[in-house]
Design a protein around this motif. Structure first.
Motif, PDB file in Angstrom:
ATOM      1  N   LEU A  59       0.869  -1.174   0.000  1.00 46.53           N
ATOM      2  CA  LEU A  59       0.000   0.000   0.000  1.00 46.53           C
ATOM      3  C   LEU A  59       0.906   1.225   0.000  1.00 46.53           C
ATOM      4  O   LEU A  59       1.740   1.367   0.898  1.00 46.53           O
TER       5      LEU A  59
ATOM      6  N   TRP B 293      -8.923   4.431   5.557  1.00 47.08           N
ATOM      7  CA  TRP B 293      -7.939   5.481   5.835  1.00 47.08           C
ATOM      8  C   TRP B 293      -7.967   5.729   7.346  1.00 47.08           C
ATOM      9  O   TRP B 293      -9.044   5.897   7.937  1.00 47.08           O
TER      10      TRP B 293
ATOM     11  N   GLU C  27       0.875   5.331  -0.138  1.00 47.36           N
ATOM     12  CA  GLU C  27       0.107   6.572  -0.081  1.00 47.36           C
ATOM     13  C   GLU C  27       0.866   7.719  -0.729  1.00 47.36           C
ATOM     14  O   GLU C  27       2.099   7.730  -0.751  1.00 47.36           O
TER      15      GLU C  27
ATOM     16  N   ILE D 195     -14.308   9.265   0.749  1.00 44.47           N
ATOM     17  CA  ILE D 195     -13.484   8.138   0.349  1.00 44.47           C
ATOM     18  C   ILE D 195     -14.075   7.538  -0.928  1.00 44.47           C
ATOM     19  O   ILE D 195     -15.297   7.461  -1.078  1.00 44.47           O
TER      20      ILE D 195
ATOM     21  N   THR E   4      -6.679   1.756  -6.843  1.00 42.72           N
ATOM     22  CA  THR E   4      -6.360   2.920  -6.026  1.00 42.72           C
ATOM     23  C   THR E   4      -7.575   3.346  -5.199  1.00 42.72           C
ATOM     24  O   THR E   4      -8.705   3.346  -5.696  1.00 42.72           O
TER      25      THR E   4
ATOM     26  N   TYR F 111      -2.765   7.053   6.977  1.00 39.45           N
ATOM     27  CA  TYR F 111      -2.364   5.724   6.559  1.00 39.45           C
ATOM     28  C   TYR F 111      -3.498   5.025   5.828  1.00 39.45           C
ATOM     29  O   TYR F 111      -4.666   5.084   6.244  1.00 39.45           O
ATOM     30  N   CYS F 112      -3.141   4.307   4.795  1.00 38.75           N
ATOM     31  CA  CYS F 112      -4.056   3.411   4.115  1.00 38.75           C
ATOM     32  C   CYS F 112      -4.003   2.048   4.810  1.00 38.75           C
ATOM     33  O   CYS F 112      -2.917   1.623   5.264  1.00 38.75           O
ATOM     34  N   HIS F 113      -5.146   1.376   4.912  1.00 42.36           N
ATOM     35  CA  HIS F 113      -5.222   0.126   5.664  1.00 42.36           C
ATOM     36  C   HIS F 113      -6.018  -0.930   4.895  1.00 42.36           C
ATOM     37  O   HIS F 113      -7.027  -0.632   4.248  1.00 42.36           O
TER      38      HIS F 113
ATOM     39  N   PHE G 230     -11.128  -1.224   2.108  1.00 43.38           N
ATOM     40  CA  PHE G 230      -9.957  -0.434   2.503  1.00 43.38           C
ATOM     41  C   PHE G 230     -10.386   0.679   3.451  1.00 43.38           C
ATOM     42  O   PHE G 230     -11.541   1.107   3.450  1.00 43.38           O
TER      43      PHE G 230
ATOM     44  N   TRP H 157      -0.527  -1.947   6.346  1.00 41.54           N
ATOM     45  CA  TRP H 157      -0.499  -0.484   6.399  1.00 41.54           C
ATOM     46  C   TRP H 157       0.470   0.048   5.360  1.00 41.54           C
ATOM     47  O   TRP H 157       1.500  -0.565   5.084  1.00 41.54           O
TER      48      TRP H 157
ATOM     49  N   ARG I 126     -12.987   4.759  -4.569  1.00 42.65           N
ATOM     50  CA  ARG I 126     -12.067   3.774  -5.102  1.00 42.65           C
ATOM     51  C   ARG I 126     -12.202   3.693  -6.608  1.00 42.65           C
ATOM     52  O   ARG I 126     -13.297   3.930  -7.161  1.00 42.65           O
TER      53      ARG I 126
ATOM     54  N   CYS J 137      -4.019   6.025  -2.462  1.00 39.34           N
ATOM     55  CA  CYS J 137      -3.401   4.804  -1.949  1.00 39.34           C
ATOM     56  C   CYS J 137      -3.385   3.789  -3.086  1.00 39.34           C
ATOM     57  O   CYS J 137      -4.436   3.276  -3.476  1.00 39.34           O
TER      58      CYS J 137
END
Length: 115
Positions: free
Chosen positions: A4, A36, A6, A69, A77, A94-96, A34, A105, A71, A22
């Motif tokens: 991942l 954030w 960012e 958010i 992404t 952070y992207c998760h 996903f 992460w 996608r 991300c």
């Protein structure tokens, strides 16, 4: 392996906007949810927003109505559009991904909002 990455953070004045990205690889992107998260200095990491594989979204109360958010399954992404930014939004974002019971992460991207 799962990665991942960012991008898109930076310094912005209060009231401004930023869009985080991300880029995900190493898994079947369209099948996964996903999130954030963000972590401010001296504070715990907290969920900001989440998007399901089907595009359903939910938001933390402090950002609802200001952040979006989304996608793009063609680009693997996830995005976080942040509008009306406030100094209290300052944090590392952070992207998760939760996959197979394991948390993944990204490296994080710094967002700083000046007053």
């Amino acid at each position: 392996q799962v990665q991942l990455v960012e991008s898109g953070g930076g310094l912005v004045q209060a009231g401004g906007s930023l869009k985080l990205s991300c880029a995900a690889s190493g898994m079947t992107f369209r099948s996964n949810a996903f999130g954030w998260y963000r972590q401010a200095p001296g504070k715990q990491r907290e969920l900001v927003a989440r998007i399901s594989s089907g595009g359903n979204t939910n938001y933390a109360d402090p950002v609802r109505g200001r952040f979006t958010i989304s996608r793009d399954n063609a680009k693997n992404t996830v995005y976080l559009q942040m509008n009306s930014l406030k100094p209290e939004d300052t944090a590392v974002y952070y992207c998760h991904l939760l996959l197979g019971g394991r948390h993944y992460w990204g490296q994080g991207t710094q967002v700083t909002v000046s007053s």
